[in-house]
Design an enzyme around this catalytic site. Structure first.
Site, PDB file in Angstrom:
ATOM      1  CB  SER A 151       4.590  -1.269  11.175  1.00 27.28           C
ATOM      2  OG  SER A 151       3.533  -0.664  10.869  1.00 27.28           O
ATOM      3  CG  MET A 203      -2.057  -1.257   1.269  1.00 23.71           C
ATOM      4  SD  MET A 203      -3.814  -0.899   2.351  1.00 23.71           S
ATOM      5  CE  MET A 203      -3.104  -0.861   3.320  1.00 23.71           C
ATOM      6  CD  GLN A 257      -1.953  -8.859   4.031  1.00 23.30           C
ATOM      7  OE1 GLN A 257      -2.751  -8.099   4.208  1.00 23.30           O
ATOM      8  NE2 GLN A 257      -0.555  -8.507   3.686  1.00 23.30           N
ATOM      9  CG  HIS A 315       7.166  -1.530   1.738  1.00 26.47           C
ATOM     10  ND1 HIS A 315       6.773  -1.150   3.041  1.00 26.47           N
ATOM     11  CD2 HIS A 315       5.926  -2.687   2.072  1.00 26.47           C
ATOM     12  CE1 HIS A 315       5.786  -1.195   2.903  1.00 26.47           C
ATOM     13  NE2 HIS A 315       4.886  -2.177   2.481  1.00 26.47           N
TER      14      HIS A 315
HETATM   15  O1  PAF Z   1       0.339  -6.032   3.082  1.00 31.96           O
HETATM   16  C1  PAF Z   1      -0.382  -4.568   2.496  1.00 31.96           C
HETATM   17  O2  PAF Z   1       0.805  -3.856   2.866  1.00 31.96           O
HETATM   18  C2  PAF Z   1      -1.958  -4.883   2.376  1.00 31.96           C
HETATM   19  O3  PAF Z   1      -3.285  -5.520   2.761  1.00 31.96           O
HETATM   20  C3  PAF Z   1      -2.051  -5.832   0.681  1.00 31.96           C
HETATM   21  C4  PAF Z   1      -1.473  -6.955   1.461  1.00 31.96           C
HETATM   22  C5  PAF Z   1      -1.382  -4.863  -0.209  1.00 31.96           C
HETATM   23  C6  PAF Z   1      -3.399  -5.479  -0.253  1.00 31.96           C
HETATM   24  O4  PAF Z   1      -3.482  -4.500   0.641  1.00 31.96           O
END
Ligand code: PAF
Length: 278
Positions: A185, A27, A153, A34
């Site tokens: 985060s 996102m 998730q 990331h």
């Molecule tokens: O983990 C995230 O950043 C979001 O939940 C994702 C997997 C990109 C889905 O919008």
């Protein structure tokens, strides 16, 4: 690096790309967590394959009182992270590209969404599954990399891929932590200085509690330690089976000790592996 803002151009890029195509869905507001996922994707793609990163703040996974409008958006920073990580395709669609105004079809992971964050955030994982399914259909990646910090998730995406037979291999990446143990985060940026100072106590509590001999001892100690973190309000602490997310009662299958804690207005999550009974 190709920047695609439409579904058609992203799809065309991936159709022509050499395989494997490895996707990192995000996102945005990219940070070094990331960065590690992108690095992993680059390694998995090899020198011939393609790394695709999607940046899309997905409205359907935010509840009505959640932070969709104030979720951080840092386009220039995100571009720099992707360029330096050797990304081949950056897919950054507007909301209208991903969802028709009258869209009405969702993907739901019913049983795994009942637990942990799903209990406090109804509809959240339906939004996650719906957008990830769209990304898989648009980009048709061979592999997709997700962080283990969002364990629920990751488990739900694996289940979706299994149940809907998406031809994608899901790769989990261990949680990236700051030097003091706090899980990296985007939401850490919301913490006030005193909250930031207290936040590593969450990981510390998980690590210490996980040494307990029984499920009851682990949960009791975890609650006690989190109760001692200044300003912390526990949302949940659970010991669950890693794959099904059901409460881990007999401790024979792989487990995660998972937590959500409010520090002020910021809700932080974390989890660690707990060894099975030998
Ligand atoms: O983990 C995230 O950043 C979001 O939940 C994702 C997997 C990109 C889905 O919008």
């Amino acid at each position: 690096m190709k920047i695609a803002k439409t579904v058609a151009s992203a799809r065309a890029f991936c159709q022509k790309a050499a395989r494997p195509v490895v996707l990192v869905p995000t996102m945005g507001a990219l940070h070094h967590g990331h960065g590690a996922l992108i690095k992993k994707a680059r390694r998995l793609a090899g020198k011939d394959g393609a790394v695709a990163v999607s940046i899309f703040v997905n409205p359907t996974q935010f509840g009505p009182r959640e932070d969709f409008s104030k979720y951080p958006r840092r386009w220039e920073n995100d571009l720099a992270v992707c360029r330096s990580g050797g990304v081949d395709l950056l897919f950054a669609p507007a909301v209208g590209e991903m969802y028709a105004k009258d869209h009405s079809v969702f993907v739901d992971a019913s049983s795994l969404s009942q637990h942990l964050c799903g209990a406090a955030r109804p509809g959240h994982f339906r939004g996650v599954c719906s957008v990830v399914a769209r990304l898989f259909l648009i980009l048709q990646p061979d592999l997709a990399v997700f962080g283990e910090k969002d364990w629920q998730q990751l488990a739900i995406i694996r289940r979706m891929v299994r149940d809907l037979t998406f031809p994608v291999r899901i790769v989990g990446h261990p949680t990236i932590r700051e030097a003091d143990g706090l899980a990296v985060s985007s939401r850490n940026a919301y913490l006030l200085p005193a909250e930031r100072q207290a936040a590593p106590g969450i990981h510390d509590a998980l690590r210490r509690a996980a040494r307990g001999a029984t499920r009851a001892a682990i949960l009791k100690e975890g609650r006690r330690l989190i109760g001692k973190i200044p300003g912390a309000r526990l949302d949940y602490l659970e010991l669950v089976e890693a794959e099904t997310l059901e409460p881990a009662k007999n401790r024979v299958r792989p487990m995660r000790l998972a937590v959500a804690v409010f520090l002020g207005a910021t809700r932080l999550i974390d989890n660690i592996a707990v060894s099975t009974r030998s």
